[in-house]
Design an enzyme around this catalytic site. Structure first.
Site, PDB file in Angstrom:
ATOM      1  N   ARG A 166       0.813  -1.213   0.000  1.00 58.76           N
ATOM      2  CA  ARG A 166       0.000   0.000   0.000  1.00 58.76           C
ATOM      3  C   ARG A 166       0.846   1.263   0.000  1.00 58.76           C
ATOM      4  O   ARG A 166       0.299   2.361  -0.035  1.00 58.76           O
ATOM      5  CB  ARG A 166      -0.840   0.006   1.277  1.00 58.76           C
ATOM      6  CG  ARG A 166      -2.286  -0.372   1.078  1.00 58.76           C
ATOM      7  CD  ARG A 166      -2.902  -0.370   2.454  1.00 58.76           C
ATOM      8  NE  ARG A 166      -4.290  -0.056   2.437  1.00 58.76           N
ATOM      9  CZ  ARG A 166      -5.246  -0.972   2.462  1.00 58.76           C
ATOM     10  NH1 ARG A 166      -4.960  -2.244   2.461  1.00 58.76           N
ATOM     11  NH2 ARG A 166      -6.503  -0.590   2.505  1.00 58.76           N
ATOM     12  N   ARG A 174     -21.939  -2.653   2.773  1.00 55.41           N
ATOM     13  CA  ARG A 174     -21.254  -3.957   2.854  1.00 55.41           C
ATOM     14  C   ARG A 174     -21.568  -4.630   4.202  1.00 55.41           C
ATOM     15  O   ARG A 174     -21.614  -3.993   5.241  1.00 55.41           O
ATOM     16  CB  ARG A 174     -19.742  -3.761   2.754  1.00 55.41           C
ATOM     17  CG  ARG A 174     -18.978  -5.050   3.075  1.00 55.41           C
ATOM     18  CD  ARG A 174     -17.527  -5.004   2.708  1.00 55.41           C
ATOM     19  NE  ARG A 174     -16.807  -3.901   3.308  1.00 55.41           N
ATOM     20  CZ  ARG A 174     -15.543  -3.592   3.013  1.00 55.41           C
ATOM     21  NH1 ARG A 174     -14.895  -4.299   2.104  1.00 55.41           N
ATOM     22  NH2 ARG A 174     -14.953  -2.581   3.591  1.00 55.41           N
TER      23      ARG A 174
END
Ligand code: AP5
Length: 214
Positions: A88, A127
């Site tokens: 990342r 979600r």
């Protein structure tokens, strides 16, 4: 096959990883899942990571790099792996290359899944994830029969603490600042594939299959 899944929060990395596991049985190395388990278990790593995760910030590189290094050295990763949510940062990407070089391996494909920001915010706030088996649902696109119960294993469905709109916006800003430059990093290595992630899950997966199976 050694694959890195890139893409903003909510782009569908975990969803595609589920399908890749089903298709090829590759180990799924998700730093987010490893960190969430540490938080749930209350380990020292979890205690350290929780503050960063709740704010939508990145956990320090040294911590995450150490986790991935030891996971890659486990025997099941010898046949290949799916890295989801790692690397990342530039530092993580370089550490990954060094670790793989020491094992005589390289990344075969970096798959970057692109999705519009407004779609992402809607996806993440709707979600739900199973606490027992980890299956990912969308109350919009792939709703479970009961919004609180997993269709697969009957486990409890929960909403992640970092899926509030304000935290999602910060995660997107962190992605732009720290992770988006990795697209160019993998492009320069000739292994980048960019996919439009704003299509049905199976359509996106058909492209993933083409990449993995050549
Ligand atoms: P992490 O768990 O890695 O989260 P993320 O990268 O923010 O990604 P998400 O899991 O939110 O999204 P996803 O792309 O997997 O989407 P999904 O498939 O679930 O990281 C969490 C935190 O941990 C970070 O903020 C950081 O603090 C820490 N961390 C982790 N790794 C780190 C690292 N390397 N370094 C430092 N810190 C680290 O899909 C989302 C929703 O959309 C679901 O509801 C799904 O059903 C739905 N959906 C998926 N695909 C489709 C589609 N094609 N159409 C419609 N709906 C879809």
């Amino acid at each position: 096959m050694n694959v890195v899944l890139l893409g903003a929060p909510g782009a569908g990395k975990g969803t595609q990883a589920e399908k890749m596991i089903e298709a090829w049985g590759l180990p799924h190395i998700s730093t987010g899942d490893i960190l969430r388990k540490a938080v749930a278990d209350g380990t020292p790593l979890g205690v350290q990571a929780k503050t960063y995760m709740d704010a939508g910030e990145l956990v320090p590189d040294l911590v995450v790099i150490g986790l991935v290094k030891s996971r890659l050295e486990e025997p099941d990763a010898e046949k290949g792996f799916i890295l989801d949510g790692f690397p990342r940062t530039g530092e993580q990407a370089e550490a990954l290359d060094r670790e793989l070089a020491s094992l005589g391996r390289t990344i075969d494909a970096a798959i970057s899944i692109d999705v519009d920001r407004d779609v992402i915010v809607k996806r993440l706030t709707s979600r739900r994830t199973c606490r027992s088996c980890g299956k990912i649902y969308s109350l919009l696109a792939d709703p479970p029969a009961d919004p609180a119960v997993c269709d697969v294993c009957g486990g409890e469905l929960y909403q992640r603490d970092d899926d509030t709109e304000a935290t999602v916006r910060n995660r997107l800003a962190v992605y732009d600042r720290s992770t988006a430059p990795l697209v160019d990093y993998y492009r320069s290595k000739g292994v980048l594939h960019v996919l439009d992630g704003d299509r049905p899950v199976d359509e996106v997966f058909a492209d993933v299959r083409r990449i993995v199976e050549g």
